[in-house]
Design a protein around this motif. Structure first.
Motif, PDB file in Angstrom:
ATOM      1  N   TYR A  11      22.335  46.464 -10.109  1.00 43.41           N
ATOM      2  CA  TYR A  11      22.132  47.909 -10.195  1.00 43.41           C
ATOM      3  C   TYR A  11      21.275  48.379  -9.024  1.00 43.41           C
ATOM      4  N   HIS A  15      18.119  45.288  -9.721  1.00 47.49           N
ATOM      5  CA  HIS A  15      18.207  44.440 -10.903  1.00 47.49           C
ATOM      6  C   HIS A  15      19.589  43.815 -11.030  1.00 47.49           C
ATOM      7  N   ALA A  17      22.243  42.377 -13.143  1.00 47.16           N
ATOM      8  CA  ALA A  17      22.598  42.375 -14.565  1.00 47.16           C
ATOM      9  C   ALA A  17      23.629  41.298 -14.891  1.00 47.16           C
ATOM     10  N   HIS A  36      21.105  37.888 -25.821  1.00 43.25           N
ATOM     11  CA  HIS A  36      19.898  38.667 -26.121  1.00 43.25           C
ATOM     12  C   HIS A  36      19.995  40.085 -25.541  1.00 43.25           C
ATOM     13  N   SER A  37      19.105  40.939 -25.993  1.00 40.18           N
ATOM     14  CA  SER A  37      19.042  42.294 -25.446  1.00 40.18           C
ATOM     15  C   SER A  37      18.729  42.206 -23.953  1.00 40.18           C
ATOM     16  N   GLY A  38      19.506  42.894 -23.139  1.00 40.60           N
ATOM     17  CA  GLY A  38      19.307  42.840 -21.691  1.00 40.60           C
ATOM     18  C   GLY A  38      20.094  41.724 -21.014  1.00 40.60           C
ATOM     19  N   ALA A  39      20.895  40.980 -21.789  1.00 36.06           N
ATOM     20  CA  ALA A  39      21.650  39.838 -21.224  1.00 36.06           C
ATOM     21  C   ALA A  39      22.792  40.277 -20.309  1.00 36.06           C
ATOM     22  N   GLY A  40      23.251  41.529 -20.497  1.00 37.46           N
ATOM     23  CA  GLY A  40      24.329  42.029 -19.645  1.00 37.46           C
ATOM     24  C   GLY A  40      25.602  42.409 -20.393  1.00 37.46           C
ATOM     25  N   LYS A  41      25.540  42.439 -21.721  1.00 32.40           N
ATOM     26  CA  LYS A  41      26.740  42.710 -22.525  1.00 32.40           C
ATOM     27  C   LYS A  41      27.329  44.099 -22.230  1.00 32.40           C
ATOM     28  N   SER A  42      26.467  45.121 -22.294  1.00 31.33           N
ATOM     29  CA  SER A  42      26.965  46.485 -22.038  1.00 31.33           C
ATOM     30  C   SER A  42      27.505  46.615 -20.627  1.00 31.33           C
ATOM     31  N   THR A  43      26.815  45.998 -19.689  1.00 27.90           N
ATOM     32  CA  THR A  43      27.266  46.057 -18.294  1.00 27.90           C
ATOM     33  C   THR A  43      28.669  45.474 -18.173  1.00 27.90           C
TER      34      THR A  43
HETATM   35  P1  ADP Z   1      22.714  44.219 -23.018  1.00 25.62           P
HETATM   36  O1  ADP Z   1      23.866  45.115 -23.321  1.00 25.62           O
HETATM   37  O2  ADP Z   1      23.064  42.767 -23.181  1.00 25.62           O
HETATM   38  O3  ADP Z   1      21.477  44.592 -23.749  1.00 25.62           O
HETATM   39  P2  ADP Z   1      22.722  45.541 -20.419  1.00 25.62           P
HETATM   40  O4  ADP Z   1      24.031  45.270 -19.781  1.00 25.62           O
HETATM   41  O5  ADP Z   1      22.521  46.860 -21.055  1.00 25.62           O
HETATM   42  O6  ADP Z   1      22.393  44.360 -21.453  1.00 25.62           O
HETATM   43  O7  ADP Z   1      21.570  45.348 -19.337  1.00 25.62           O
HETATM   44  C1  ADP Z   1      21.483  44.201 -18.505  1.00 25.62           C
HETATM   45  C2  ADP Z   1      20.306  44.391 -17.568  1.00 25.62           C
HETATM   46  O8  ADP Z   1      20.603  45.407 -16.626  1.00 25.62           O
HETATM   47  C3  ADP Z   1      19.023  44.829 -18.274  1.00 25.62           C
HETATM   48  O9  ADP Z   1      17.927  44.178 -17.657  1.00 25.62           O
HETATM   49  C4  ADP Z   1      18.978  46.310 -18.038  1.00 25.62           C
HETATM   50  O10 ADP Z   1      17.648  46.771 -18.007  1.00 25.62           O
HETATM   51  C5  ADP Z   1      19.651  46.444 -16.679  1.00 25.62           C
HETATM   52  N1  ADP Z   1      20.351  47.727 -16.551  1.00 25.62           N
HETATM   53  C6  ADP Z   1      21.324  48.199 -17.368  1.00 25.62           C
HETATM   54  N2  ADP Z   1      21.779  49.392 -16.950  1.00 25.62           N
HETATM   55  C7  ADP Z   1      21.061  49.688 -15.827  1.00 25.62           C
HETATM   56  C8  ADP Z   1      21.054  50.790 -14.913  1.00 25.62           C
HETATM   57  N3  ADP Z   1      21.895  51.838 -15.056  1.00 25.62           N
HETATM   58  N4  ADP Z   1      20.179  50.742 -13.867  1.00 25.62           N
HETATM   59  C9  ADP Z   1      19.360  49.691 -13.702  1.00 25.62           C
HETATM   60  N5  ADP Z   1      19.316  48.634 -14.521  1.00 25.62           N
HETATM   61  C10 ADP Z   1      20.149  48.624 -15.577  1.00 25.62           C
END
Ligand code: ADP
Ligand code: ADP
Length: 225
Positions: A11, A15, A17, A36-43
């Protein structure tokens, strides 16, 4: 169907991801994505739905290389993908019917077809009798099912869900998963991101696990068997 080849996502701000993630989900498969939370699932889900672009590597959906998809073509690619969020993002100024109809309205579907398909989708999730209600008057589980009806109303071949049971108790969560199973039994490819390990353990499906942006577990990865 969903094919990641050495995909990394950094990002703005630096960071990282996702780090060189590779996997392949076949047509008609149902798989979980955990970590875990922050692992990258949503990304990872955002890269499939073109809400984000990879920094490196390739994402192929139905054989289409998403790197080659231009911004103005994104709506066409997205028609093949239904997305379900934890916070269903329903519009409270509109009825349940209208919320579910929204993707069809955007596609320009004829209104007779809209009525037919919306009723079909509401029937599948067991909410036909709530069509005229305001979503704010429904329970959390019902609101989630409206979100699911909206995601499947145009019969997309791929269904993505991001923590779909996050706000629900275990029993309602199983109901939601059974719905996904049902769509999958009718041929839809389903990928469900969740940190609810207990839920995954109760279902016998493939589970992809991310840790700090890396795929650490995939029963079907090369060399893993
Ligand atoms: P999860 O869904 O597993 O909780 P995310 O994919 O949301 O994980 O996030 C993965 C990492 O990327 C996290 O450390 C989060 O803080 C970071 N992150 C997610 N979206 C953004 C963004 N738009 N800008 C910067 N960092 C991001
Ligand atoms: P018609 O072709 O019958 O005039 P429309 O395409 O205008 O139908 O709208 C169909 C339905 O979608 C209507 O019930 C309308 O209230 C609803 N609708 C229109 N725009 C929106 C919107 N932006 N969000 C949610 N519902 C909408």
């Amino acid at each position: 169907m969903i094919n990641f080849q050495q995909v990394s996502k950094t990002y703005p701000g630096g960071h990282r991801a996702l780090e060189k993630v590779s996997f392949h989900i076949k047509p008609g498969e149902l798989a979980f994505l955990t970590g875990h939370s922050g692992a990258g699932k949503s990304t990872l889900l955002k890269l499939i739905s073109l809400m984000e672009r990879p920094s490196a590597g390739q994402v192929l959906i139905n054989g289409v290389d998403l790197n080659a998809v231009k911004s103005r073509q994104i709506p066409y690619v997205r028609r093949d993908i239904g997305i379900i969020f934890q916070n269903h993002r329903l519009l409270e100024r509109y009825s349940v019917f209208d919320n579910v109809a929204l993707p069809l309205i955007i596609e320009g579907t004829h209104h007779k077809q809209i009525a037919k398909r919306v009723h079909g989708a509401l029937d599948k999730v067991g909410l036909l009798d709530k069509a005229k209600c305001n979503p704010a008057t429904l329970s959390g589980g019902e609101q989630q099912r409206v979100g699911i009806a909206r995601a499947i109303v145009n019969s997309p071949p791929i269904l993505l869900a991001d923590e779909p049971t996050g706000n629900l108790d275990p029993e309602l969560s199983m109901d939601i998963l059974r719905l996904f199973e049902d769509f999958n039994n009718h041929g839809t490819t389903v990928l469900i991101a969740t940190h609810d390990i207990g839920l995954i353990a109760r279902m016998r499906y493939r589970s992809l696990t991310l840790k700090d942006g890396r795929m650490i577990e995939d029963p079907l990865a090369e060399g893993a068997l």
